[in-house]
Design a protein around this motif. Structure first.
Motif, PDB file in Angstrom:
ATOM      1  N   VAL A 157      19.017  11.038 -14.070  1.00 35.18           N
ATOM      2  CA  VAL A 157      18.495  11.176 -15.427  1.00 35.18           C
ATOM      3  C   VAL A 157      17.439  10.125 -15.729  1.00 35.18           C
ATOM      4  CG1 VAL A 157      19.123  11.135 -17.875  1.00 35.18           C
ATOM      5  CG2 VAL A 157      20.597  12.296 -16.229  1.00 35.18           C
ATOM      6  N   TYR A 158      17.714   8.878 -15.388  1.00 39.75           N
ATOM      7  CA  TYR A 158      16.783   7.797 -15.717  1.00 39.75           C
ATOM      8  C   TYR A 158      15.801   7.505 -14.588  1.00 39.75           C
ATOM      9  CZ  TYR A 158      19.449   6.749 -19.888  1.00 39.75           C
ATOM     10  OH  TYR A 158      20.060   6.825 -21.098  1.00 39.75           O
ATOM     11  N   GLY A 159      16.008   8.089 -13.423  1.00 35.31           N
ATOM     12  CA  GLY A 159      15.093   7.889 -12.316  1.00 35.31           C
ATOM     13  C   GLY A 159      15.164   6.513 -11.692  1.00 35.31           C
ATOM     14  N   LEU A 160      16.304   5.849 -11.801  1.00 39.83           N
ATOM     15  CA  LEU A 160      16.450   4.514 -11.229  1.00 39.83           C
ATOM     16  C   LEU A 160      16.725   4.604  -9.739  1.00 39.83           C
ATOM     17  CD1 LEU A 160      18.651   2.861 -13.973  1.00 39.83           C
ATOM     18  CD2 LEU A 160      16.204   2.639 -13.644  1.00 39.83           C
ATOM     19  N   ARG A 161      16.316   3.553  -9.028  1.00 41.54           N
ATOM     20  CA  ARG A 161      16.619   3.467  -7.607  1.00 41.54           C
ATOM     21  C   ARG A 161      18.087   3.083  -7.432  1.00 41.54           C
ATOM     22  NH1 ARG A 161      12.440  -0.279  -7.829  1.00 41.54           N
ATOM     23  NH2 ARG A 161      13.977  -1.772  -7.093  1.00 41.54           N
TER      24      ARG A 161
ATOM     25  N   ALA B 293      40.173   7.385 -10.639  1.00 39.95           N
ATOM     26  CA  ALA B 293      39.365   7.544 -11.850  1.00 39.95           C
ATOM     27  C   ALA B 293      38.249   6.515 -11.896  1.00 39.95           C
ATOM     28  CB  ALA B 293      40.252   7.432 -13.084  1.00 39.95           C
ATOM     29  N   MET B 294      38.544   5.266 -11.534  1.00 40.91           N
ATOM     30  CA  MET B 294      37.511   4.231 -11.566  1.00 40.91           C
ATOM     31  C   MET B 294      36.436   4.486 -10.521  1.00 40.91           C
ATOM     32  SD  MET B 294      39.503   0.678 -12.448  1.00 40.91           S
ATOM     33  CE  MET B 294      40.163   0.519 -10.809  1.00 40.91           C
ATOM     34  N   VAL B 295      36.830   4.883  -9.329  1.00 39.10           N
ATOM     35  CA  VAL B 295      35.849   5.169  -8.281  1.00 39.10           C
ATOM     36  C   VAL B 295      35.010   6.375  -8.674  1.00 39.10           C
ATOM     37  CG1 VAL B 295      35.596   5.944  -5.892  1.00 39.10           C
ATOM     38  CG2 VAL B 295      37.164   4.086  -6.444  1.00 39.10           C
ATOM     39  N   GLY B 296      35.650   7.399  -9.223  1.00 39.67           N
ATOM     40  CA  GLY B 296      34.916   8.585  -9.665  1.00 39.67           C
ATOM     41  C   GLY B 296      33.929   8.264 -10.765  1.00 39.67           C
ATOM     42  N   PHE B 297      34.344   7.408 -11.709  1.00 36.41           N
ATOM     43  CA  PHE B 297      33.426   7.025 -12.780  1.00 36.41           C
ATOM     44  C   PHE B 297      32.245   6.248 -12.221  1.00 36.41           C
ATOM     45  CE2 PHE B 297      31.954   3.962 -15.942  1.00 36.41           C
ATOM     46  CZ  PHE B 297      31.524   4.838 -16.918  1.00 36.41           C
ATOM     47  N   GLY B 298      32.490   5.375 -11.258  1.00 34.96           N
ATOM     48  CA  GLY B 298      31.399   4.626 -10.645  1.00 34.96           C
ATOM     49  C   GLY B 298      30.412   5.537  -9.939  1.00 34.96           C
ATOM     50  N   LEU B 299      30.925   6.507  -9.196  1.00 37.53           N
ATOM     51  CA  LEU B 299      30.029   7.445  -8.511  1.00 37.53           C
ATOM     52  C   LEU B 299      29.274   8.308  -9.510  1.00 37.53           C
ATOM     53  CD1 LEU B 299      32.299   8.574  -5.550  1.00 37.53           C
ATOM     54  CD2 LEU B 299      30.280   7.125  -5.450  1.00 37.53           C
ATOM     55  N   PHE B 300      29.983   8.804 -10.522  1.00 40.00           N
ATOM     56  CA  PHE B 300      29.333   9.650 -11.520  1.00 40.00           C
ATOM     57  C   PHE B 300      28.254   8.893 -12.283  1.00 40.00           C
ATOM     58  CE2 PHE B 300      29.103  11.119 -15.933  1.00 40.00           C
ATOM     59  CZ  PHE B 300      28.647  12.411 -15.725  1.00 40.00           C
ATOM     60  N   SER B 301      28.570   7.670 -12.703  1.00 37.81           N
ATOM     61  CA  SER B 301      27.596   6.923 -13.493  1.00 37.81           C
ATOM     62  C   SER B 301      26.382   6.530 -12.658  1.00 37.81           C
ATOM     63  CB  SER B 301      28.236   5.692 -14.130  1.00 37.81           C
ATOM     64  OG  SER B 301      28.739   4.833 -13.141  1.00 37.81           O
ATOM     65  N   SER B 302      26.582   6.185 -11.390  1.00 38.07           N
ATOM     66  CA  SER B 302      25.424   5.841 -10.569  1.00 38.07           C
ATOM     67  C   SER B 302      24.547   7.064 -10.302  1.00 38.07           C
ATOM     68  CB  SER B 302      25.858   5.202  -9.251  1.00 38.07           C
ATOM     69  OG  SER B 302      26.580   6.139  -8.471  1.00 38.07           O
ATOM     70  N   GLN B 303      25.157   8.223 -10.084  1.00 42.06           N
ATOM     71  CA  GLN B 303      24.379   9.444  -9.917  1.00 42.06           C
ATOM     72  C   GLN B 303      23.620   9.795 -11.194  1.00 42.06           C
ATOM     73  OE1 GLN B 303      23.898  11.605  -7.210  1.00 42.06           O
ATOM     74  NE2 GLN B 303      24.674   9.814  -6.139  1.00 42.06           N
ATOM     75  N   TYR B 304      24.276   9.612 -12.331  1.00 45.07           N
ATOM     76  CA  TYR B 304      23.633   9.881 -13.619  1.00 45.07           C
ATOM     77  C   TYR B 304      22.417   8.982 -13.820  1.00 45.07           C
ATOM     78  CZ  TYR B 304      22.994  10.120 -18.675  1.00 45.07           C
ATOM     79  OH  TYR B 304      22.467  10.257 -19.924  1.00 45.07           O
ATOM     80  N   LEU B 305      22.582   7.693 -13.533  1.00 44.58           N
ATOM     81  CA  LEU B 305      21.467   6.768 -13.715  1.00 44.58           C
ATOM     82  C   LEU B 305      20.310   7.090 -12.769  1.00 44.58           C
ATOM     83  CD1 LEU B 305      23.411   3.436 -14.170  1.00 44.58           C
ATOM     84  CD2 LEU B 305      22.206   4.744 -15.923  1.00 44.58           C
TER      85      LEU B 305
END
Length: 84
Positions: A51-55, A36-48
């Motif tokens: 959606v936000y266009g961050l590198r 769950a923690m690894v999945g959240f990390g991958l999901f949140s980094s993809q989202y950022l």
């Protein structure tokens, strides 16, 4: 386990089975939490990134004073001195 029907329930084998089940439950819970923690990390980094266009080299830095709270990480030892 085979002796239980013949001799009745004994304390040591029953305790060993109970401890084994408890350790198994704790292990599975920890593995699920890790996934769950690894999945959240991958999901949140993809989202950022999407959606936000961050590198990918950007990371959250709360309280940095910028409008969105993001600051790029240094990519080489020579660029490790970031002015504040």
């Amino acid at each position: 386990m085979k002796k239980n029907p013949e001799d009745g329930v004994e304390a040591v084998p029953s305790a060993a089975i109970g401890v084994g089940l408890l350790v198994g439950i704790v292990f599975v819970t920890n593995v699920l939490a890790m996934f769950a923690m690894v999945g959240f990390g991958l999901f949140s980094s993809q989202y950022l990134q999407l959606v936000y266009g961050l590198r990918p080299s950007c990371s959250p830095r709360p309280g940095s004073g910028s409008s969105r709270g993001w600051r790029p990480l240094p990519t080489s030892p020579s660029s490790s001195r970031v002015p504040r």
